[in-house]
Design a protein around this motif. Sequence first.
Motif, mmCIF file in Angstrom:
data_model
loop_
_atom_site.group_PDB
_atom_site.id
_atom_site.type_symbol
_atom_site.label_atom_id
_atom_site.label_comp_id
_atom_site.label_asym_id
_atom_site.label_seq_id
_atom_site.Cartn_x
_atom_site.Cartn_y
_atom_site.Cartn_z
ATOM 1 N N ALA A 1 -0.186 -5.751 -5.681
ATOM 2 C CA ALA A 1 -1.256 -4.937 -6.259
ATOM 3 C C ALA A 1 -0.831 -4.381 -7.613
ATOM 4 O O ALA A 1 -1.585 -4.411 -8.593
ATOM 5 C CB ALA A 1 -1.626 -3.804 -5.310
ATOM 6 N N LEU A 2 0.402 -3.896 -7.679
ATOM 7 C CA LEU A 2 0.903 -3.296 -8.918
ATOM 8 C C LEU A 2 0.964 -4.335 -10.034
ATOM 9 O O LEU A 2 0.584 -4.068 -11.185
ATOM 10 C CB LEU A 2 2.287 -2.692 -8.656
ATOM 11 N N LEU B 1 16.694 3.186 1.336
ATOM 12 C CA LEU B 1 15.507 3.842 0.769
ATOM 13 C C LEU B 1 14.236 3.305 1.406
ATOM 14 O O LEU B 1 13.343 4.057 1.778
ATOM 15 C CB LEU B 1 15.453 3.536 -0.732
ATOM 16 N N ARG C 1 14.407 14.725 6.089
ATOM 17 C CA ARG C 1 14.223 13.438 6.768
ATOM 18 C C ARG C 1 14.406 12.254 5.826
ATOM 19 O O ARG C 1 14.372 11.116 6.237
ATOM 20 C CB ARG C 1 12.837 13.385 7.400
ATOM 21 N N THR C 2 14.531 12.541 4.531
ATOM 22 C CA THR C 2 14.671 11.444 3.575
ATOM 23 C C THR C 2 15.848 11.708 2.626
ATOM 24 O O THR C 2 15.669 11.786 1.413
ATOM 25 C CB THR C 2 13.380 11.289 2.748
ATOM 26 N N ALA D 1 16.443 9.172 -0.355
ATOM 27 C CA ALA D 1 15.422 9.315 -1.401
ATOM 28 C C ALA D 1 15.623 10.623 -2.165
ATOM 29 O O ALA D 1 15.466 10.670 -3.393
ATOM 30 C CB ALA D 1 14.024 9.286 -0.771
ATOM 31 N N ASP D 2 15.988 11.670 -1.442
ATOM 32 C CA ASP D 2 16.213 12.958 -2.101
ATOM 33 C C ASP D 2 17.404 12.889 -3.056
ATOM 34 O O ASP D 2 17.391 13.511 -4.121
ATOM 35 C CB ASP D 2 16.455 14.054 -1.063
ATOM 36 N N ARG E 1 2.590 -6.066 -0.360
ATOM 37 C CA ARG E 1 1.243 -5.644 -0.767
ATOM 38 C C ARG E 1 1.291 -4.760 -2.005
ATOM 39 O O ARG E 1 0.531 -4.957 -2.947
ATOM 40 C CB ARG E 1 0.565 -4.875 0.386
ATOM 41 N N VAL E 2 2.208 -3.783 -2.008
ATOM 42 C CA VAL E 2 2.267 -2.847 -3.141
ATOM 43 C C VAL E 2 2.693 -3.574 -4.415
ATOM 44 O O VAL E 2 2.091 -3.376 -5.486
ATOM 45 C CB VAL E 2 3.228 -1.671 -2.825
ATOM 46 N N GLU F 1 13.644 4.628 4.887
ATOM 47 C CA GLU F 1 13.291 6.050 4.855
ATOM 48 C C GLU F 1 11.834 6.262 4.448
ATOM 49 O O GLU F 1 11.146 7.134 4.955
ATOM 50 C CB GLU F 1 14.177 6.773 3.833
ATOM 51 N N LEU F 2 11.383 5.471 3.499
ATOM 52 C CA LEU F 2 10.042 5.688 2.943
ATOM 53 C C LEU F 2 8.977 4.826 3.628
ATOM 54 O O LEU F 2 7.836 4.791 3.192
ATOM 55 C CB LEU F 2 10.035 5.410 1.429
ATOM 56 N N GLY F 3 9.364 4.130 4.673
ATOM 57 C CA GLY F 3 8.378 3.355 5.443
ATOM 58 C C GLY F 3 7.893 2.109 4.734
ATOM 59 O O GLY F 3 6.753 1.692 4.915
ATOM 60 N N PHE F 4 8.754 1.514 3.903
ATOM 61 C CA PHE F 4 8.358 0.283 3.218
ATOM 62 C C PHE F 4 8.862 -0.917 3.997
ATOM 63 O O PHE F 4 9.958 -1.403 3.745
ATOM 64 C CB PHE F 4 8.960 0.251 1.799
ATOM 65 N N ALA G 1 4.423 -3.998 3.571
ATOM 66 C CA ALA G 1 4.021 -2.941 2.634
ATOM 67 C C ALA G 1 4.587 -3.229 1.248
ATOM 68 O O ALA G 1 3.906 -3.067 0.232
ATOM 69 C CB ALA G 1 4.503 -1.589 3.139
#
Lengths: 513, 168
Positions: B94-95, B77, B3-4, B7-8, B90-91, B80-83, B87
């Motif tokens: 935070a990072l 990407l 499904r990704t 990314a793979d 926020r990430v 696929e990764l739900g970003f 999101a």
Amino acid sequence: MPDGLAALLSALWHFATPWTLWNVLWSTLLGIVVGMLPGLTATLGVALLTTLTLKFPPDQAILTLICMYVGAIYGGSRSAILLNIPGTPANAATSLDGFPLARAGRAGEAMAIATIGSFCGSLVGMVMLAILAPVLADFALAFGSWEYFWLAVFGIVVCGRLTALDDPLKGWLAGLLGLLVAMVGQEGIHGYQRFTYGITEISGGFGLLPVLVGAFGLAELLQVVKQPVYEVVRDAGRRILPRLREVFRYWRTILRSGLIGTFMGVLPGVGEDIGAWASYAAARRASRERERFGKGSVEGLLAAETGNNAAVPGAIVPVLTLAVPGSAPAAVLLAAMYVHGLRPGPLITVEFPGFIEQVVAMILLATCAMLVLGLLLIRPLLFVLAVPREYLVPVVFVLCTIGSFAIAERLFDIWTMVGFGILGFVLREMRFPMAPLVLGLVLGDILDKNFRRAMVLGAGSIEPFFTRPISALLAALTILTLLAGLPWVRRGLARLAGRLGGAALRAVRKEVR
Amino acid sequence: MNRTPRADLVAGAAFTALGLAAVEESWRMPTLAEFGVEPWSAPGVVPALVGAGMVLSGLLLALRALRAGALERGRTLAAELGFDAGARRRVLLALLLMAGYAIGLVGRVPFRVATFVFVLTFVLLFRLPRAENAQARLRETLFAVSLAAATALGVGFVFEYLFYVRLP
């Protein structure tokens, strides 16, 4: 056996002090809270608590870590039931029936059923640990370098296969990455420094605890931040104690799930989440009320919670007897034992007589505390879920930072934590499981030393790897597990053995999605 | 099943490159033959085997991703990764704050000051935009100051005086 019982009673007597009981209470409660909070796992809790208990006497430190471990795996059931978000990956199967029960206004009852299931699971696992650990330790005395090599390889292969059920390749890659990271630093045979590039801070390798605090702590915090805000359910319903008769009429499910959970725990790196899934799948297959599974089945909830908590003592069995962790939190526990001067392995009964019984006593204390706190604090603990994550995340990160630093008082360990935290987050987002990575990190040294030692002993011959009986058995298991991970072999096997575990397990997992 | 794929493909390529680097570095490690050491016990043997395993698995992952359409147009990407945008924001925020605290502040300014600044900034940046009015903003600010002070003083006290850790 009477000797074992006497040693257990002696261990319980040893722990019968107010100081110990206080430690049991706060660490189990902290474990429940950590487990409840979505995103924070038992591994993070045990890793953080390891850094907090560095100055404790070894027995008290290990006791608090086991309480945290037991508490966190149980605590995750709360958010699974109330929010439909498993508090830890081990509670994913819990939400299947726990959440429908909560939606039907039986949240309090569901939480109590989960508590009793977890209690029974821990007890079954504890009894199995008491029986299995001394036997396995004796058996492991026959292990030579060849067997240890295969054990390490088997551990990574089976862990990669089972923790990444949809894609074993990703599990194995994570395991290989863990092994490669473990190769950094001075190797144990000739003292050559590998992959250090003149950086003195990594001449001894990366610190295991900072790596784990990063890969689980920082990575989990970033995942928490990534998620949109979740809605909090505060209504426990009127009834918060289940009818015991209703629970214990499923005694067969409890016993079966306890045994399956323990077995999954014993397998290297596999751990609680697979313990829960496998128990759930087995319970559904055997149940007369199969159609109620996934719609609020008490039996399903019991199976999942019994299975995951039984895996906790199960995962400690190989830690004590082989120095091989049965799960990711158990890997941290193993590291903590080393930090406190304990040397788990086949010689544990000789070098640390009575320690296995002490661990059994620790699990018993943690299990009792979990039952009491879990049932007494059903309503008050609901408030934990109401704490906004924006308050929680920075405070936990401060603990991750100072915890990483406290182990050796090196700033480099903080940087390691951040680096591996980012790596862990990226890998998780790309659907790579973390357990094989941790297992690779822990087993890297065992695999490396024993392979090379075996080659020296065998004068360069690989024959003993396949001719010594235990070695040959482990080799065969490894190869079979590898082959079963290949799609075309799997399709053939599925046709042959459609009724056995895998198919049902996959079906249940699909249902969740 | 896959499904990704994008990314793979990225992960497969990265693992292949890392594996190749590990094999190359292992190859350059001494064999210690001059000391009469058994060749199979040389330091580079196991890392080379691990690296080779990684190359093989990485290539498999990448090839499988290509067959699953990793390079199809329109595939990203982030999707696929739900970003989604929220999101991502926020990430990253935070990072940035976390790395700034752990790498930039700790060790350079006193631990309690660094912790106070970090917790306060984190809470304010994440909570204030969601406050609906001036009163809510004041309440959030006061709580953030209290939480930051309690964390800085509490964690500092516990580690310094109970665990005898020399604070960074």
